[in-house]
Design a protein around this motif. Structure first.
Motif: not given
Length: 1008
Positions: A269-270, A345-351, A339-341, A282-288
């Motif tokens: 999807y991303i 960011r992964e921990e915050r995105a999940i939170e 959570a981009l900045r 920049l979303l592709a740089e997360f640990d999807l």
């Protein structure tokens, strides 16, 4: 109770039992319809549409209630002809002359015609009869087929390419069973049976997906949990749509399958969103992979039908109208965008994802629309001041368009623009005033429709001393010069305390043109009163060119009259907004925003911006009380998310960016207040509810201020912190005393405190604040729909009604009421019919105990003073304001005068819509088949049915009077300021049920 109808179904009625000798003739029709419309029976077979069967069914319904003699009555013969024509005409208009119509829809229209005609007993008996037979059919079918789905084995489905495949009965059973799993008082067999009635050979794949949804939502009125069933079935069609699009080949998945599919789907999807240019690369740089594994697929099942349909229609990302964003991916996309900045960011995105997907907190609509996309305009509200200069006026209108383009709600301060008759030096002529420019701003808001998602929305503010204020009051009238009318723009009065004092003392009020009194715009409190008196003295000496004097009470009366007649302008109070503002040291609050909850400084060079989100208070409240620790966790994370918006946000004009980065205001609010009261067993109109409003807001305020201060320690203070009330250790609760001082002690606002505020004051002075403003209670019009709770601080609108928004019409039933009635053994088909008949009010229903009636009183059954008392208690904790709708069942001049003076006396900063009962209400016939965009049968209004007065009913409900004439300014004259005994026409608020924010108005969802 009336006897039940004892005939067979409409499609099986005999033509020779108790039927007149001469057949009924409907128009030129002698029985069979002249059209080729066909009726689809419950077993999937079809039969020609036959109006004589409708006539027979109606006749037998009357006979069952009125006795056999009714069958030979000439009155009844004529009535049956009329009702049958109505049914046939409605069906042909909605389905066309060459379409299939379901048997259930025919029966729905029979009920509708009976109820519209005022034949409530007959309709009620017919409803009970249908329910009895529905249950018996379900029992018979389940017994005969041992729980198997009741569908024809020979049915085929037509795919999009025209090919046919056999109907997959096993999968149909699986998705229906899954949709009902874990829900009480829902019956998969009932959904099977309802689905089968909508199936026929050659049904399209799309119609097949809709069939079980329609079957489930048709039963919402009798069991609220069917809304969750309908939502889960809708989710199945969404899964098929999204997975097929991403895979490039047909693909289906059950709810249980998604636990394994979501992790890999998220990556696909991303990547697809980035490829299409819709999602931020920049979303592709997360640990999807990690984020995909954090998705909780079971949370797809917690939406109501209204919630998921709203997301589907307006929020989920799509490509050429094909949705490829699934619900949990939607929440994860928003979380990632916020959570981009972040360093982690992964921990915050999940939170952030956990908070959103649990429904504990929800961001505002612009954030949900645009977070993680290539155009991240995430802010909710923008406030501007329009300078008295032609270039700036048109620049401001252009800015409105740019800000509205990506879903911002606007508040414009027009007070500096000179009034009618003022001198224009450049042309040596006279000004035409502010109104012509407001007309242009109105048309601009209509033209910029936020990408088709919703209309642009703006509110114009004008101070009460402006020479054009009387024309301003007329802007929303439906009569007069159209060039001086703004039918689409909201308007609000910006009222200084000095005006209210003149009203109370029956004093004179002087109107000025701002070019001659330029400093009044930037002055408030006692300084305003002094300066205003100076200008009045100058006018008396002949030193002013443009001014006019009127009695303050006459202007006040006209303000209330226009508020009643047109719903505008709203009443907002200038001085409490400024005297309690933390940012007094760097500017003035000149207006509020579109929904009257934002109070930030504006100037010619500075556009105020606010970023909103709301705590779901209901999720933090149980019968044991408020879960304080859970609320602390929610608020702490929510404030962080809102602060992140400021740095990530796309700013469409420079003045907005400058202001937002300098002051960093956010507006944390709440929703589900009414649900919280139900959880606690507290009636809205009670001292206990006012106390809960106070204590819950104190907790939220404490945690929000604490979270912003801790963010300041981590990230740094906001730029203009020094000199603010925060820097002096003056918190919102403390600023109440500033207002009290300026009013000479005349402030009826409680100042009780329970928490350790001294410790927090010390923390704020030492650490600072990350945000200049932290709290504001917005309407939560749409986001409360998404999570399935009452919006904002609103009381329950009705206990059973059809809600309209941009996604269609939806049955809404108060699930809390149903739970209580079930516990007392009072929830049955008769109760449903009674709730429909009495527009969701419990007071006329004798068998409901008084304590339940008190608990579930609806908005117009609650005295407006209770809403103001609760609002005043909340306001003392809030650094901004709250969207406060006021409800009046039978408005008159005295009542409106008392309500709005009370709002001022108790320290409320702003009010929002005034609502009165209208001349039409929700359809009183069955709501089956009237909800949802997916259904062709739409809800319509029926004449209002006044409930019978009762000794224990609220006074608002007991008032059954002939409609008086709407007040006019001339007729509104009164011997003293408090004597405003003028009756208003019920429903005079131009159909006021569609005026309040988004309860029934599809186009009023501008702020959230």
């Amino acid at each position: 109770m009336a006897p039940h109808v004892t005939t067979a179904d409409v499609s099986n009625v005999s033509t020779n039992d108790n039927y007149p000798e001469q057949p009924f003739r409907i128009g030129a029709d002698s029985g069979k319809s002249a059209t080729s419309m066909t009726v689809v029976r419950r077993n999937g077979s079809t039969a020609p549409f036959d109006t004589s069967r409708i006539a027979i069914a109606i006749t037998k319904a009357f006979i069952a209630v009125e006795g056999d003699s009714a069958g030979t009555s000439s009155r009844l013969r004529a009535l049956v002809v009329e009702l049958t024509e109505q049914v046939a005409s409605t069906l042909q208009q909605r389905y066309g002359v060459e379409r299939h119509v379901n048997l259930e829809d025919v029966q729905d229209q029979v009920e509708l015609a009976l109820m519209r005609g005022g034949h409530a007993k007959v309709a009620r008996s017919y409803i009970l009869y249908r329910e009895e037979h529905r249950r018996s059919r379900e029992e018979r079918l389940l017994s005969e087929h041992s729980g198997e789905a009741v569908v024809e084995a020979t049915l085929t489905v037509v795919l999009a390419d025209g090919s046919r495949i056999p109907l997959d009965k096993a999968r149909l059973r699986t998705i229906i069973d899954e949709a009902c799993e874990g829900l009480t008082d829902v019956n998969p067999g009932a959904v099977y049976a309802g689905t089968s009635s909508n199936l026929y050979d050659g049904i399209s794949a799309k119609e097949l997906g809709l069939a079980p949804i329609m079957a489930a939502r048709a039963m919402v009125e009798t069991e609220p949990n069917y809304s969750f069933v309908a939502s889960r079935l809708l989710n199945d069609t969404l899964r098929t749509e999204a997975l097929t699009y991403l895979a490039g080949t047909p693909r289906q998945a059950s709810a249980k399958d998604m636990e394994q599919i979501y992790p890999t789907y998220l990556t696909d999807y991303i990547n697809q969103g980035i490829k299409l240019g819709q999602l931020d690369p920049l979303l592709a740089e997360f640990d999807l992979t990690r984020l995909g594994q954090a998705i909780d697929s079971e949370r797809d099942g917690q939406f109501t039908f209204l919630g998921l349909q709203t997301l589907y229609d307006r929020y989920f990302i799509h490509h050429r109208e094909t949705r490829y964003e699934l619900p949990q991916a939607f929440f994860m996309r928003v979380a990632m965008g916020l959570a981009l900045r972040e360093v982690q960011r992964e921990e915050r995105a999940i939170e952030f994802y956990q908070l959103l997907s649990s429904f504990d907190f929800m961001c505002s609509t612009p954030t949900l629309f645009n977070a993680g996309t290539t155009r991240p305009q995430l802010s909710s509200c923008f406030l501007t001041t329009v300078a008295d200069d032609l270039d700036d006026i048109f620049q401001s209108i252009k800015n409105n368009a740019l800000l509205a383009k990506f879903s911002g709600g606007l508040g414009n301060d027009w007070t500096p623009v000179r009034g009618i008759g003022a001198h224009i030096k450049g042309t040596n002529g006279s000004s035409s005033g502010v109104v012509p420019f407001l007309k242009i701003a109105n048309d601009t808001a209509v033209a910029v429709n936020q990408g088709g998602k919703r209309k642009g929305a703006v509110c114009a503010y004008l101070e009460t001393w402006h020479i054009d204020v009387e024309e301003f009051l007329d802007l929303r009238k439906n009569t007069g010069d159209e060039r001086r009318r703004t039918h689409d723009m909201n308007t609000a009065n910006w009222v200084p305390d000095e005006f209210m004092r003149r009203v109370e003392s029956d004093g004179v009020w002087t109107l000025f043109s701002p070019d001659e009194v330029p400093d009044l715009h930037d002055t408030y409190g006692l300084a305003f009163s002094a300066k205003y008196a100076e200008y009045e003295a100058k006018a008396a000496r002949g030193e002013m060119t443009v001014f006019r004097q009127i009695k303050a009470v006459d202007l006040w009366r006209r303000m209330l009259t226009m508020l009643f007649e047109t719903g505008h302008p709203w009443i907002t109070f200038k001085d409490p907004c400024n005297l309690r503002s933390p940012q007094q040291h760097v500017g003035v609050v000149h207006s509020s925003n579109l929904c009257t909850e934002i109070t930030l400084n504006t100037s010619k060079d500075e556009t105020a911006v606010c970023n909103l989100g709301s705590v779901n208070l209901a999720a933090h409240t149980t019968s044991a009380g408020l879960d304080v620790e859970r609320l602390r966790r929610t608020v702490t994370t929510a404030v962080r998310m809102l602060d992140n918006v400021i740095d990530i946000n796309m700013y469409t004009i420079p003045s907005a960016r400058k202001s937002n980065l300098q002051h960093r205001p956010v507006g944390l609010g709440l929703m589900g207040f009414a649900d919280s009261l139900y959880n606690l067993g507290i009636a809205y109109a009670s001292d206990a509810a006012v106390e809960f409003a106070d204590t819950s807001m104190e907790q939220l305020s404490y945690f929000a201020i604490e979270a912003s201060s801790d963010l300041a320690a981590e990230r740094g203070r906001y730029g203009s912190f020094e000199g603010s009330l925060w820097s002096k250790g003056i918190l919102p609760i403390d600023s109440v005393e500033i207002l009290r001082e300026h009013r000479g002690g005349d402030l009826d606002q409680d100042n009780t405190k329970r928490l350790d505020w001294d410790t927090l004051r010390t923390k704020v002075k030492n650490q600072g604040m990350r945000n200049s403003n932290v709290m504001a209670i917005a309407p939560t019009a749409t986001i409360s729909n998404i999570i399935g709770v009452a919006q904002s601080i609103e009381p329950t609108y009705r206990n059973l009604f059809v809600k309209s928004n941009m996604s269609g019409d939806f049955t809404v039933v108060n699930e809390h009421l149903v739970r209580v009635l079930k516990a007392r053994g009072l929830w049955d088909e008769v109760m449903v019919a009674d709730l429909k008949y009495f527009d969701g009010s419990l007071w006329p229903i004798d068998r409901i105990p008084a304590d339940i009636k008190e608990m579930f009183s609806t908005a117009f059954e609650i005295e407006g003073s209770w809403l103001i008392k609760a609002a005043s208690r909340r306001q003392k904790w809030i650094d901004q304001a709250q969207s406060l709708n006021l409800y009046v069942a039978q408005p008159n001049g005295r009542k409106l005068d008392e309500i709005y003076r009370m709002a001022w006396h108790t320290g409320c900063k702003t009010t929002y819509y005034l609502r009165s009962t209208s001349a039409t209400h929700v359809e009183k016939s069955t709501l089956v088949g009237t909800d949802g965009k997916l259904n062709a049968v739409q809800a319509t209004s029926a004449p209002q049915q006044q409930p019978v007065a009762s000794a224990v009913m609220p006074a608002a409900i007991q008032q059954v009077e002939a409609a008086p004439t709407a007040v006019t300014p001339a007729a509104a004259a009164a011997p003293t300021p408090s004597m405003m005994d003028v009756e208003f026409t019920p429903g005079g608020l131009a159909g006021s049920d569609v005026l309040a924010c988004s309860i029934e108005n599809p186009e009023c969802e501008a702020c959230q």
